[in-house]
Design a protein around this motif. Structure first.
Motif, PDB file in Angstrom:
ATOM      1  N   LEU A   1      43.605 -17.094  39.311  1.00 58.54           N
ATOM      2  CA  LEU A   1      43.680 -17.513  37.904  1.00 58.54           C
ATOM      3  C   LEU A   1      42.366 -18.164  37.457  1.00 58.54           C
ATOM      4  O   LEU A   1      41.880 -17.915  36.343  1.00 58.54           O
ATOM      5  N   MET A   2      41.789 -19.006  38.305  1.00 60.09           N
ATOM      6  CA  MET A   2      40.507 -19.636  37.992  1.00 60.09           C
ATOM      7  C   MET A   2      39.422 -18.588  37.797  1.00 60.09           C
ATOM      8  O   MET A   2      38.628 -18.653  36.854  1.00 60.09           O
ATOM      9  N   THR A   3      39.394 -17.594  38.669  1.00 64.94           N
ATOM     10  CA  THR A   3      38.424 -16.506  38.568  1.00 64.94           C
ATOM     11  C   THR A   3      38.623 -15.727  37.278  1.00 64.94           C
ATOM     12  O   THR A   3      37.652 -15.371  36.598  1.00 64.94           O
ATOM     13  N   ALA A   4      39.884 -15.465  36.931  1.00 63.82           N
ATOM     14  CA  ALA A   4      40.178 -14.726  35.702  1.00 63.82           C
ATOM     15  C   ALA A   4      39.709 -15.498  34.474  1.00 63.82           C
ATOM     16  O   ALA A   4      39.154 -14.910  33.525  1.00 63.82           O
TER      17      ALA A   4
ATOM     18  N   THR B   1      26.372 -17.787  28.296  1.00 65.83           N
ATOM     19  CA  THR B   1      26.868 -16.594  28.989  1.00 65.83           C
ATOM     20  C   THR B   1      26.236 -16.463  30.367  1.00 65.83           C
ATOM     21  O   THR B   1      26.909 -16.130  31.353  1.00 65.83           O
ATOM     22  N   HIS B   2      24.939 -16.730  30.456  1.00 65.39           N
ATOM     23  CA  HIS B   2      24.274 -16.717  31.762  1.00 65.39           C
ATOM     24  C   HIS B   2      24.885 -17.779  32.688  1.00 65.39           C
ATOM     25  O   HIS B   2      25.048 -17.549  33.889  1.00 65.39           O
ATOM     26  N   GLY B   3      25.215 -18.931  32.112  1.00 71.67           N
ATOM     27  CA  GLY B   3      25.881 -19.965  32.894  1.00 71.67           C
ATOM     28  C   GLY B   3      27.233 -19.501  33.414  1.00 71.67           C
ATOM     29  O   GLY B   3      27.593 -19.748  34.574  1.00 71.67           O
ATOM     30  N   PHE B   4      28.001 -18.791  32.566  1.00 68.78           N
ATOM     31  CA  PHE B   4      29.302 -18.281  33.001  1.00 68.78           C
ATOM     32  C   PHE B   4      29.146 -17.200  34.073  1.00 68.78           C
ATOM     33  O   PHE B   4      29.997 -17.081  34.964  1.00 68.78           O
ATOM     34  N   ILE B   5      28.076 -16.415  33.993  1.00 65.22           N
ATOM     35  CA  ILE B   5      27.811 -15.422  35.035  1.00 65.22           C
ATOM     36  C   ILE B   5      27.598 -16.116  36.382  1.00 65.22           C
ATOM     37  O   ILE B   5      28.127 -15.699  37.420  1.00 65.22           O
ATOM     38  N   PHE B   6      26.808 -17.191  36.356  1.00 58.01           N
ATOM     39  CA  PHE B   6      26.584 -17.974  37.574  1.00 58.01           C
ATOM     40  C   PHE B   6      27.894 -18.532  38.111  1.00 58.01           C
ATOM     41  O   PHE B   6      28.191 -18.434  39.324  1.00 58.01           O
ATOM     42  N   LEU B   7      28.726 -19.098  37.228  1.00 58.85           N
ATOM     43  CA  LEU B   7      29.998 -19.678  37.667  1.00 58.85           C
ATOM     44  C   LEU B   7      30.959 -18.605  38.159  1.00 58.85           C
ATOM     45  O   LEU B   7      31.733 -18.832  39.101  1.00 58.85           O
ATOM     46  N   PHE B   8      30.923 -17.407  37.549  1.00 67.16           N
ATOM     47  CA  PHE B   8      31.778 -16.314  37.997  1.00 67.16           C
ATOM     48  C   PHE B   8      31.394 -15.887  39.420  1.00 67.16           C
ATOM     49  O   PHE B   8      32.268 -15.596  40.254  1.00 67.16           O
ATOM     50  N   ALA B   9      30.099 -15.859  39.701  1.00 64.08           N
ATOM     51  CA  ALA B   9      29.643 -15.537  41.059  1.00 64.08           C
ATOM     52  C   ALA B   9      30.193 -16.556  42.055  1.00 64.08           C
ATOM     53  O   ALA B   9      30.612 -16.198  43.172  1.00 64.08           O
ATOM     54  N   LEU B  10      30.224 -17.833  41.646  1.00 64.95           N
ATOM     55  CA  LEU B  10      30.788 -18.867  42.522  1.00 64.95           C
ATOM     56  C   LEU B  10      32.283 -18.665  42.741  1.00 64.95           C
ATOM     57  O   LEU B  10      32.793 -18.869  43.848  1.00 64.95           O
ATOM     58  N   THR B  11      33.005 -18.249  41.692  1.00 61.10           N
ATOM     59  CA  THR B  11      34.452 -18.034  41.846  1.00 61.10           C
ATOM     60  C   THR B  11      34.728 -16.870  42.798  1.00 61.10           C
ATOM     61  O   THR B  11      35.695 -16.917  43.567  1.00 61.10           O
ATOM     62  N   LEU B  12      33.907 -15.826  42.739  1.00 63.29           N
ATOM     63  CA  LEU B  12      34.098 -14.707  43.663  1.00 63.29           C
ATOM     64  C   LEU B  12      33.871 -15.157  45.110  1.00 63.29           C
ATOM     65  O   LEU B  12      34.621 -14.780  46.018  1.00 63.29           O
ATOM     66  N   CYS B  13      32.819 -15.947  45.317  1.00 62.74           N
ATOM     67  CA  CYS B  13      32.574 -16.503  46.656  1.00 62.74           C
ATOM     68  C   CYS B  13      33.753 -17.349  47.115  1.00 62.74           C
ATOM     69  O   CYS B  13      34.181 -17.290  48.282  1.00 62.74           O
ATOM     70  N   CYS B  14      34.287 -18.142  46.202  1.00 61.17           N
ATOM     71  CA  CYS B  14      35.427 -19.007  46.512  1.00 61.17           C
ATOM     72  C   CYS B  14      36.642 -18.179  46.910  1.00 61.17           C
ATOM     73  O   CYS B  14      37.332 -18.480  47.892  1.00 61.17           O
ATOM     74  N   LEU B  15      36.908 -17.116  46.161  1.00 63.36           N
ATOM     75  CA  LEU B  15      38.052 -16.254  46.444  1.00 63.36           C
ATOM     76  C   LEU B  15      37.940 -15.636  47.839  1.00 63.36           C
ATOM     77  O   LEU B  15      38.905 -15.621  48.617  1.00 63.36           O
ATOM     78  N   LEU B  16      36.751 -15.149  48.165  1.00 62.62           N
ATOM     79  CA  LEU B  16      36.530 -14.524  49.466  1.00 62.62           C
ATOM     80  C   LEU B  16      36.655 -15.549  50.604  1.00 62.62           C
ATOM     81  O   LEU B  16      37.238 -15.259  51.657  1.00 62.62           O
TER      82      LEU B  16
END
Length: 468
Positions: free
Chosen positions: A339-342, A437-452
């Motif tokens: 949900l956080m990633t979404a 938007t660039h900031g959200f891209i960075f945070l999205f990359a962190l969420t993917l790492c977190c999920l994995l």
């Protein structure tokens, strides 16, 4: 101790420790909203006023790693009183501060109180709460750790707009006085302090590590204009960290037992906890700035827009902890992380065309995910450790929580600032939207790492111990 029912006194002792933590973490983000007013009142620059947060984070990050040593050497009630009274003194100094320098000193004093106080609630929970109730109580502790900085922008925006920035601190005075009385009356010891030797080389190296790294990240926006300074601070922090690890490996009384990091499931969830904190505080920086600069919302409205998501983040923590106690950690943690990633994914995709209603909706999804995963990630990480290493695990979690604030906020701010300072012909508002938007891209990359990493932590534990 009766494992079916927790004594009221013990519950109140956790509440008292959590209140000190709440006040410290609340002001970390609440003061940010008041920066324009403080700049006007004291005639200081943006670079100077940011030290009210940066300086506070520096002190907290330098002191928190000492928590395992402090808890071993001193009584919990003594540490609590020192923390609460220290924060109270800093708060009074902030209220009456006649100059910016005194206000900055007040924030540093508050940082000392926060650094000592934040780990205490989790220490009481891990030492005195029965194992089968640990998830629920850590959920309450996580509620404070997640909700306080999430509510900060709303609180700071409303108070600054209606009463003035000094009332951010005035309102905390009765809470702190009540907290001191409650803690003195309820906090009990279950073991006597030990005469643990003072590891001065270890203390010096770990404080130098976090001073350099936090300072480096806090000023990462200036890497284009002062790259040498950034390189020096990051290199010094890395060298100090390596020397600290080597020292701990060969010391008879190390500040932190390095064995705690040989547990792969613990490491995975510890890194995830760091990432969730960085993501939460990065988002808490990006959205209020986007609302005020791009959407031209007043500071109060910008804060209120985050209130539903922050509220869900807060109230979900204890309930998700109770779910963990009943059905295990895997389902709630993976659900929350998804949900956080979404939520971050949606903010990233629509980053240049966000509206107030859309921000509220997406932040609700994000806040719900954070509330489910945040405290449970710490709970399962601590459950992976044997009892003799739990104090060091608590230190690691709380230290990285403070460090994550500097990383998430600073990198998100740098993304926005880089776009705002570009030579593009578009408007300042559009540049801010692009940078966000660039900031959200960075945070999205962190969420993917977190999920994995969450998945890796569970898989590693199941492969070693059998599915549980």
């Amino acid at each position: 101790m009766n494992t079916s029912k927790i004594p009221v006194r013990l519950t109140l002792s956790v509440v008292a420790a959590c209140l000190v933590s709440f006040c410290g973490l609340l002001t970390e983000t609440a003061v940010n909203v008041a920066f324009p007013t403080i700049m006007s009142d004291f005639g200081v620059t943006t670079k100077a006023v940011q030290w009210l947060t940066t300086g506070n984070l520096l002190v907290v990050a330098m002191i928190t790693p000492l928590s395992a040593f402090l808890q071993k050497r001193f009584k919990l009630r003594s540490l609590f009183c020192f923390s609460a009274i220290c924060f109270l003194i800093g708060t009074i100094c902030a209220i009456i501060a006649p100059t910016f320098q005194i206000l900055l000193l007040a924030r540093l004093i508050q940082g000392v109180g926060t650094g000592v106080g934040v780990p205490l609630a989790f220490c009481i929970i891990l030492e005195q709460i029965p194992f089968e109730k640990t998830g629920t109580y850590i959920g309450f502790g996580a509620l404070v750790s997640a909700a306080a900085p999430a509510f900060g922008p709303t609180y700071g925006g409303i108070v600054t707009s209606t009463l003035g920035w000094r009332f951010i601190f005035v309102i905390l005075i009765p809470v702190l006085i009540f907290t001191v009385v409650l803690g003195i009356a309820t906090i009990r010891e279950i073991h006597e302090p030990q005469k643990a030797p003072i590891d001065m080389p270890g203390i010096t190296l770990i404080m130098l590590t976090f001073f350099c790294l936090v300072f480096g990240f806090a000023n990462i926006g200036s890497i284009a204009t002062a790259p040498l300074q950034e390189i020096i601070f990051f290199a010094a922090g890395a060298v100090a960290l390596v020397l600290f690890v080597r020292h701990c490996m060969h010391s008879d009384h190390p500040l932190i037992q390095i064995d705690v990091f040989k547990n792969i499931p613990f490491d995975c969830h510890l890194i995830c906890f760091f990432l969730i904190n960085a993501i939460m505080l990065g988002t808490a920086f990006l959205l209020p700035n986007y609302s005020q600069i791009v959407l031209l919302c007043p500071s109060m409205l910008a804060g209120l827009m985050l209130l539903p998501g922050a509220g869900l983040n807060a109230i979900t923590g204890p309930f998700s902890g109770a779910v963990l106690d009943k059905i295990g950690a895997k389902l709630p943690i993976m659900t929350g992380t998804i949900l956080m990633t979404a939520g971050i994914f949606l903010l990233m995709i629509f980053g240049r065309v966000l509206t107030p209603a859309v921000i509220v909706g997406f932040y609700i999804v994000f806040g719900l995910g954070c509330g489910i995963s945040f405290g449970n990630t710490m709970t399962i990480g601590m459950m992976r450790l044997p009892m003799d290493l739990k104090a060091y695990g608590n230190t690691a979690f709380n230290t990285l929580m403070q460090f994550a604030g500097a990383v998430g906020t600073s990198v998100a701010a740098a993304c926005v600032a880089f776009s705002q300072n570009s030579a593009s012909a578009v408007s300042y508002e559009e540049k801010t939207a692009i940078g966000s938007t660039h900031g959200f891209i960075f945070l999205f990359a962190l969420t993917l790492c977190c999920l994995l990493l969450q998945a890796a932590g569970f898989i590693s534990y199941e492969n070693k111990n059998g599915k549980k």
